[in-house]
Design an enzyme around this catalytic site. Structure first.
Site, PDB file in Angstrom:
ATOM      1  CD  GLU A  94       7.410  -7.989  -5.821  1.00 50.23           C
ATOM      2  OE1 GLU A  94       8.266  -7.105  -5.813  1.00 50.23           O
ATOM      3  OE2 GLU A  94       6.592  -8.150  -4.909  1.00 50.23           O
ATOM      4  CB  CYS A 107       1.688 -15.449  -5.572  1.00 47.94           C
ATOM      5  SG  CYS A 107       1.048 -13.851  -6.092  1.00 47.94           S
ATOM      6  CB  CYS A 114       0.299  -2.877 -12.710  1.00 44.35           C
ATOM      7  SG  CYS A 114      -1.471  -3.200 -12.883  1.00 44.35           S
ATOM      8  CB  CYS A 118      -5.285  -0.359  -7.419  1.00 47.67           C
ATOM      9  SG  CYS A 118      -6.255  -1.274  -8.627  1.00 47.67           S
ATOM     10  CB  CYS A 121      -1.642  -1.611  -5.759  1.00 49.10           C
ATOM     11  SG  CYS A 121      -0.678  -2.950  -6.452  1.00 49.10           S
ATOM     12  CB  CYS A 335       1.187  -6.479  -4.804  1.00 46.37           C
ATOM     13  SG  CYS A 335      -0.065  -7.618  -4.292  1.00 46.37           S
TER      14      CYS A 335
HETATM   15  N1  SAH Z   1      -4.318  -6.884 -11.055  1.00 50.56           N
HETATM   16  C1  SAH Z   1      -4.897  -8.029 -10.425  1.00 50.56           C
HETATM   17  C2  SAH Z   1      -3.914  -8.949  -9.765  1.00 50.56           C
HETATM   18  C3  SAH Z   1      -2.774  -8.362  -8.987  1.00 50.56           C
HETATM   19  S1  SAH Z   1      -3.138  -7.609  -7.445  1.00 50.56           S
HETATM   20  C4  SAH Z   1      -5.983  -7.598  -9.472  1.00 50.56           C
HETATM   21  O1  SAH Z   1      -6.212  -6.407  -9.318  1.00 50.56           O
HETATM   22  O2  SAH Z   1      -6.670  -8.449  -8.923  1.00 50.56           O
HETATM   23  C5  SAH Z   1      -3.591  -8.939  -6.373  1.00 50.56           C
HETATM   24  C6  SAH Z   1      -4.497  -8.534  -5.234  1.00 50.56           C
HETATM   25  O3  SAH Z   1      -3.787  -7.829  -4.210  1.00 50.56           O
HETATM   26  C7  SAH Z   1      -5.626  -7.627  -5.653  1.00 50.56           C
HETATM   27  O4  SAH Z   1      -6.807  -7.989  -4.987  1.00 50.56           O
HETATM   28  C8  SAH Z   1      -5.131  -6.289  -5.188  1.00 50.56           C
HETATM   29  O5  SAH Z   1      -6.178  -5.371  -5.097  1.00 50.56           O
HETATM   30  C9  SAH Z   1      -4.483  -6.650  -3.875  1.00 50.56           C
HETATM   31  N2  SAH Z   1      -3.536  -5.673  -3.338  1.00 50.56           N
HETATM   32  C10 SAH Z   1      -2.706  -4.857  -4.001  1.00 50.56           C
HETATM   33  N3  SAH Z   1      -1.984  -4.105  -3.152  1.00 50.56           N
HETATM   34  C11 SAH Z   1      -2.365  -4.467  -1.931  1.00 50.56           C
HETATM   35  C12 SAH Z   1      -1.974  -4.058  -0.621  1.00 50.56           C
HETATM   36  N4  SAH Z   1      -1.058  -3.121  -0.444  1.00 50.56           N
HETATM   37  N5  SAH Z   1      -2.573  -4.671   0.434  1.00 50.56           N
HETATM   38  C13 SAH Z   1      -3.501  -5.637   0.242  1.00 50.56           C
HETATM   39  N6  SAH Z   1      -3.898  -6.054  -0.963  1.00 50.56           N
HETATM   40  C14 SAH Z   1      -3.351  -5.475  -2.027  1.00 50.56           C
END
Ligand code: SAH
Length: 356
Positions: A94, A107, A114, A118, A121, A335
């Site tokens: 996406e 974006c 991934c 985290c 996420c 995301c």
């Molecule tokens: N892997 C990379 C890029 C993808 S995530 C990274 O970790 O930076 C992009 C951003 O969105 C990251 O800062 C991630 O921590 C954040 N993110 C992921 N899921 C989220 C959510 N549910 N709400 C807010 N931010 C989120």
């Protein structure tokens, strides 16, 4: 079986070699390059200044990567568009198109899935399927540009995936994206977001690119960060901050720290103070993101007042802060949410690829 070369992932030097090996004059490489990266052609047949015979041989000998649009959700509030694209092998990614005062931004995803895990996420829930090729990263932008017919001035690698876990393809993607025979986007308008893979940050620093590096921090306390982000078990906060400092020293580019606010987890006064202390004196900027709740993760977003308090507390301590504007609040904007929804529905099977 030998894989056919992916010509959209080649730089001009490689393409020239490929074209001359196929018995063509070297200048054909530049024509081909511009068809792919400037005119964003969806098929080799469109490339009418190449001979029919050469076009046929390209179709035989090369892979021509084009993404297929599966879905688009358009926000009625702010025009944000969320796209779901299908890759050649049935995987999906996406990408998001957003309008800002400073220009249009896309974006993109850097991986299908991934493996960073985290906790908050949605992209992490199904693990990593595979890395995206440079062509597949570019194509997300090309298809969105063609669909919206609008100029794209900023690219953020903040969609699904960890870009520094797909380092070589990421570097090639940036090279092609910023090349003057392609979209020619300025490196300064490209942001790469990472969860903090320290050795790769150091490696990237040595490249001295002018891109913005964004670090997903989310906690200023090592223990808390470990609970939210498994990568913190590999690379501690101290090493991460040292790597960021080094990145700034090498490139002169101010680091952005992303901090997703999770109610009752990392949004207290004490958390703000710790964050200010950690970053004090660094040439950086904090982007606060009220978390986009993901059903499975159980994290909630703090109310507006708590966000404002957190911001004020940082600012009072000399930290530059922005709160990310919530775009696309009425669509599956977090995301990985759209991709996940489709995967759950089992929407795509090999057998119905032909219907798209
Ligand atoms: N892997 C990379 C890029 C993808 S995530 C990274 O970790 O930076 C992009 C951003 O969105 C990251 O800062 C991630 O921590 C954040 N993110 C992921 N899921 C989220 C959510 N549910 N709400 C807010 N931010 C989120």
């Amino acid at each position: 079986m030998k894989q056919k070369p992916d010509i959209k992932s080649m730089n001009l030097a490689e393409l020239t070699e490929f074209v001359t090996e196929a018995g063509q004059k070297p200048f054909r490489a530049k024509q081909l390059y511009q068809w792919m990266h400037q005119k964003m052609s969806v098929s080799i047949d469109e490339m009418t200044n190449l001979s029919a015979a050469f076009r046929e041989s390209l179709k035989e000998e090369a892979t021509y990567t084009v993404l297929k649009q599966v879905d688009v959700q358009i926000s009625k509030r702010d025009g944000t568009r969320k796209y779901l694209f299908l890759l050649e092998d049935g995987n999906m990614v996406e990408s998001v198109f957003m309008r800002y005062k400073t220009g249009n931004s896309v974006c993109i995803s850097s991986q299908a899935g991934c493996r960073m895990g985290c906790r908050f996420c949605a992209s992490a829930l199904n693990g990593l399927a595979r890395n995206l090729l440079p062509s597949e990263m570019l194509e997300q932008i090309y298809r969105i540009s063609a669909d919206t017919k609008e100029r794209i001035s900023n690219v953020v690698v903040m969609g699904t995936g960890e870009p520094l876990d797909n380092y070589d393809n990421l570097l090639r993607f940036i090279e092609l994206l910023c090349n003057e025979d392609g979209l020619h986007i300025s490196q300064r308008n490209v942001t790469v977001s990472t969860c903090g893979i320290v050795p790769k940050i150091l490696e990237l620093a040595h490249k001295k690119l002018q891109i913005t590096l964004a670090i997903s921090l989310h906690a200023a306390d090592q223990q808390k960060r470990k609970e939210l982000m498994p990568i913190a078990n590999r690379y501690g906060l101290e090493d991460l901050i040292t790597a960021c400092q080094f990145y700034f020293d090498m490139t002169g580019r101010r680091i952005t720290f992303e901090y997703s606010l999770l109610a009752g987890v990392n949004d207290s006064d004490g958390d703000a103070d710790l964050l200010a202390k950690l970053l004090l004196g660094m040439n950086c900027h904090v982007n606060l993101i009220p978390v986009n709740p993901v059903k499975e993760s159980g994290f909630g977003s703090p109310d507006k007042e708590s966000v404002a308090d957190f911001r004020r507390r940082l600012e009072q301590r000399g930290i530059q802060v922005t709160v990310r504007r919530e775009l696309g609040g009425d669509i599956d904007a977090a995301c990985g949410q759209l991709r996940k929804k489709y995967m759950e529905k089992g929407y795509i099977f090999e057998t119905n690829l032909a219907n798209l």
